[in-house]
Design an enzyme around this catalytic site. Structure first.
Site, mmCIF file in Angstrom:
data_model
loop_
_atom_site.group_PDB
_atom_site.id
_atom_site.type_symbol
_atom_site.label_atom_id
_atom_site.label_comp_id
_atom_site.label_asym_id
_atom_site.label_seq_id
_atom_site.Cartn_x
_atom_site.Cartn_y
_atom_site.Cartn_z
ATOM 1 N N SER A 41 0.863 -1.194 0.000
ATOM 2 C CA SER A 41 0.000 0.000 0.000
ATOM 3 C C SER A 41 0.895 1.239 0.000
ATOM 4 O O SER A 41 2.001 1.205 0.563
ATOM 5 C CB SER A 41 -0.859 0.017 1.265
ATOM 6 O OG SER A 41 -1.468 1.286 1.419
ATOM 7 N N TYR A 46 -1.086 -1.077 10.387
ATOM 8 C CA TYR A 46 -1.284 -1.620 9.030
ATOM 9 C C TYR A 46 -0.145 -1.155 8.105
ATOM 10 O O TYR A 46 0.457 -1.950 7.391
ATOM 11 C CB TYR A 46 -2.652 -1.146 8.539
ATOM 12 C CG TYR A 46 -2.975 -1.346 7.086
ATOM 13 C CD1 TYR A 46 -3.516 -2.546 6.624
ATOM 14 C CD2 TYR A 46 -2.782 -0.312 6.157
ATOM 15 C CE1 TYR A 46 -3.838 -2.703 5.283
ATOM 16 C CE2 TYR A 46 -3.111 -0.467 4.824
ATOM 17 C CZ TYR A 46 -3.633 -1.665 4.385
ATOM 18 O OH TYR A 46 -3.958 -1.810 3.056
ATOM 19 N N LYS A 60 2.832 -3.091 5.867
ATOM 20 C CA LYS A 60 2.912 -2.927 4.407
ATOM 21 C C LYS A 60 4.332 -2.520 4.004
ATOM 22 O O LYS A 60 4.850 -2.960 2.984
ATOM 23 C CB LYS A 60 1.890 -1.894 3.927
ATOM 24 C CG LYS A 60 0.441 -2.370 4.029
ATOM 25 C CD LYS A 60 0.208 -3.629 3.213
ATOM 26 C CE LYS A 60 -1.255 -3.978 3.091
ATOM 27 N NZ LYS A 60 -1.488 -5.244 2.357
HETATM 28 N N1 LIG Z 1 -8.685 -0.768 -1.243
HETATM 29 C C1 LIG Z 1 -7.663 0.039 -1.068
HETATM 30 O O1 LIG Z 1 -7.790 1.279 -1.122
HETATM 31 C C2 LIG Z 1 -6.287 -0.526 -0.841
HETATM 32 C C3 LIG Z 1 -5.202 0.367 -0.891
HETATM 33 C C4 LIG Z 1 -3.917 -0.120 -0.699
HETATM 34 C C5 LIG Z 1 -3.720 -1.468 -0.481
HETATM 35 N N2 LIG Z 1 -4.794 -2.328 -0.428
HETATM 36 C C6 LIG Z 1 -4.490 -3.739 -0.221
HETATM 37 O O2 LIG Z 1 -5.100 -4.494 -1.264
HETATM 38 C C7 LIG Z 1 -5.393 -5.810 -0.793
HETATM 39 C C8 LIG Z 1 -6.840 -6.149 -1.091
HETATM 40 O O3 LIG Z 1 -7.671 -5.208 -0.460
HETATM 41 P P1 LIG Z 1 -9.168 -4.905 -0.969
HETATM 42 O O4 LIG Z 1 -9.366 -3.459 -0.791
HETATM 43 O O5 LIG Z 1 -9.396 -5.536 -2.298
HETATM 44 O O6 LIG Z 1 -10.017 -5.664 0.149
HETATM 45 P P2 LIG Z 1 -11.494 -6.358 0.072
HETATM 46 O O7 LIG Z 1 -12.310 -5.742 -0.981
HETATM 47 O O8 LIG Z 1 -11.979 -6.328 1.487
HETATM 48 O O9 LIG Z 1 -11.161 -7.851 -0.330
HETATM 49 C C9 LIG Z 1 -10.368 -8.623 0.543
HETATM 50 C C10 LIG Z 1 -10.346 -10.062 0.082
HETATM 51 O O10 LIG Z 1 -9.510 -10.807 0.969
HETATM 52 C C11 LIG Z 1 -10.284 -11.876 1.561
HETATM 53 N N3 LIG Z 1 -9.758 -12.055 2.904
HETATM 54 C C12 LIG Z 1 -9.769 -11.164 3.925
HETATM 55 N N4 LIG Z 1 -9.166 -11.705 5.009
HETATM 56 C C13 LIG Z 1 -8.771 -12.958 4.649
HETATM 57 C C14 LIG Z 1 -8.107 -14.009 5.322
HETATM 58 N N5 LIG Z 1 -7.719 -13.893 6.600
HETATM 59 N N6 LIG Z 1 -7.847 -15.148 4.645
HETATM 60 C C15 LIG Z 1 -8.238 -15.290 3.363
HETATM 61 N N7 LIG Z 1 -8.872 -14.338 2.672
HETATM 62 C C16 LIG Z 1 -9.146 -13.180 3.317
HETATM 63 C C17 LIG Z 1 -11.741 -11.424 1.433
HETATM 64 O O11 LIG Z 1 -12.682 -12.504 1.358
HETATM 65 P P3 LIG Z 1 -13.328 -13.266 2.636
HETATM 66 O O12 LIG Z 1 -14.058 -12.243 3.422
HETATM 67 O O13 LIG Z 1 -14.215 -14.305 2.011
HETATM 68 O O14 LIG Z 1 -12.176 -13.897 3.376
HETATM 69 C C18 LIG Z 1 -11.688 -10.728 0.089
HETATM 70 O O15 LIG Z 1 -11.699 -11.685 -0.962
HETATM 71 C C19 LIG Z 1 -5.026 -5.817 0.678
HETATM 72 O O16 LIG Z 1 -3.712 -6.315 0.820
HETATM 73 C C20 LIG Z 1 -5.056 -4.343 1.058
HETATM 74 O O17 LIG Z 1 -4.232 -4.079 2.161
HETATM 75 C C21 LIG Z 1 -6.065 -1.879 -0.595
#
Ligand SMILES: NC(=O)c1ccc[n+]([C@@H]2O[C@H](COP(=O)([O-])OP(=O)(O)OC[C@H]3O[C@@H](n4cnc5c(N)ncnc54)[C@H](OP(=O)(O)O)[C@@H]3O)[C@@H](O)[C@H]2O)c1
Length: 255
Positions: free
Chosen positions: A141, A154, A158
């Site tokens: 991130s 967090y 990262k």
């Molecule tokens: N969105 C942003 O703005 C942003 C920015 C920077 C970085 N990121 C990073 O991008 C990545 C994805 O984030 P996202 O925003 O796409 O999140 P999201 O929409 O909440 O999706 C998260 C996914 O991970 C699964 N998950 C969560 N905890 C888990 C666990 N313990 N074991 C297995 N699966 C798990 C969830 O499904 P289940 O609930 O079925 O487990 C879901 O498929 C993360 O690493 C996050 O830190 C996001």
């Protein structure tokens, strides 16, 4: 450059929603067989209908130590290889100053956001990549580059994930490339509190590219790292609409 992943298998953690689903779609679109994993079967089932191509799922909680071996074995059995591992799933159980974070929440963040990417990489290496080669993509991130009022714990992990990327790249070459993506604000459920409502528009207006990110923006970058980028390892691609290079409100220079 055309990206062709026919005959390759990608394993995407957290592939049932948000960025992980965007990445899974991009890799499947280039012909890869894609195994996604997350905790909830219904979400996975709905996602693979959208991802299409040759995709399948195994439910798993990546923070549980035995899971990496079970999922990598099942992927090898189903598709015959694990050529690409995307360490995408993450959690954020604490929103507040790092100085106040309790041990259970610190441990949970470490287990899911840092220990799991290392352990899943070790497992993919031992069972396939050490002998056959491959590509690892970690999802960090832009938060890892800075301090934060509420996301300090967090962001610390990262940043550590970006360092892990460099270290493992040095150790796992030349057969395996290890790279990372640092997304800015992407419109997913995980980040909804940060972009929902007027705040989202305000942030978008501050960005040089004038909009928030979509999961597809990260999918494109992951496709490049998986199927191109053949002389790139140990690096982090920042995909943030220009957030880090925007001109901030410094006082004007006096003539
Ligand atoms: N969105 C942003 O703005 C942003 C920015 C920077 C970085 N990121 C990073 O991008 C990545 C994805 O984030 P996202 O925003 O796409 O999140 P999201 O929409 O909440 O999706 C998260 C996914 O991970 C699964 N998950 C969560 N905890 C888990 C666990 N313990 N074991 C297995 N699966 C798990 C969830 O499904 P289940 O609930 O079925 O487990 C879901 O498929 C993360 O690493 C996050 O830190 C996001």
């Amino acid at each position: 450059m055309t990206f062709d992943l026919k005959g390759k298998t990608a394993l995407v953690t957290g592939g049932s929603a948000g960025i992980g689903k965007g990445i899974a779609k991009a890799l499947a679109g280039a012909g890869a067989q894609v195994m996604i994993t997350s905790r909830k079967a219904e979400k996975c089932e709905a996602a693979i209908a959208e991802i299409g191509g040759e995709s399948d799922f195994i439910t798993s909680h990546i923070g549980i130590l035995e899971e990496a071996e079970r999922v990598v074995d099942a992927t090898l059995e189903r598709f015959g290889s694990v050529d690409i591992l995307v360490n995408n799933a993450a959690t954020n159980p604490w929103a507040g100053p790092m100085i106040d974070c309790d041990v259970p929440r610190l441990d949970k963040t470490y287990e899911v956001n840092l220990r799991a990417p290392l352990q899943w990489t070790q497992t993919a290496w031992t069972k396939w990549m050490q002998e056959n080669g491959g590509s690892i993509i970690n999802i960090a991130s832009v938060g890892g580059f800075a301090t934060s009022e509420a996301l300090g714990v967090y962001c610390m992990f990262k940043d550590a994930l970006m360092h892990m990327t460099r270290q493992l790249a040095a150790e796992m070459g030349p057969k395996v490339r290890v790279n990372c993506i640092a997304p800015g604000l992407i419109k997913t459920d995980f980040a909804k509190v940060l972009w929902d409502g007027p705040r989202g528009k305000q942030i978008a207006d501050m960005l040089p590219l004038g909009r928030l990110g979509e999961p597809e923006d990260i999918g494109e970058a992951a496709l490049y790292l998986a199927a191109g980028a053949s002389w790139m390892t140990g690096n982090t691609l920042t995909i943030d609409g220009g957030e880090l290079i925007r001109i901030t409100g410094e006082p004007p220079i006096e003539e």
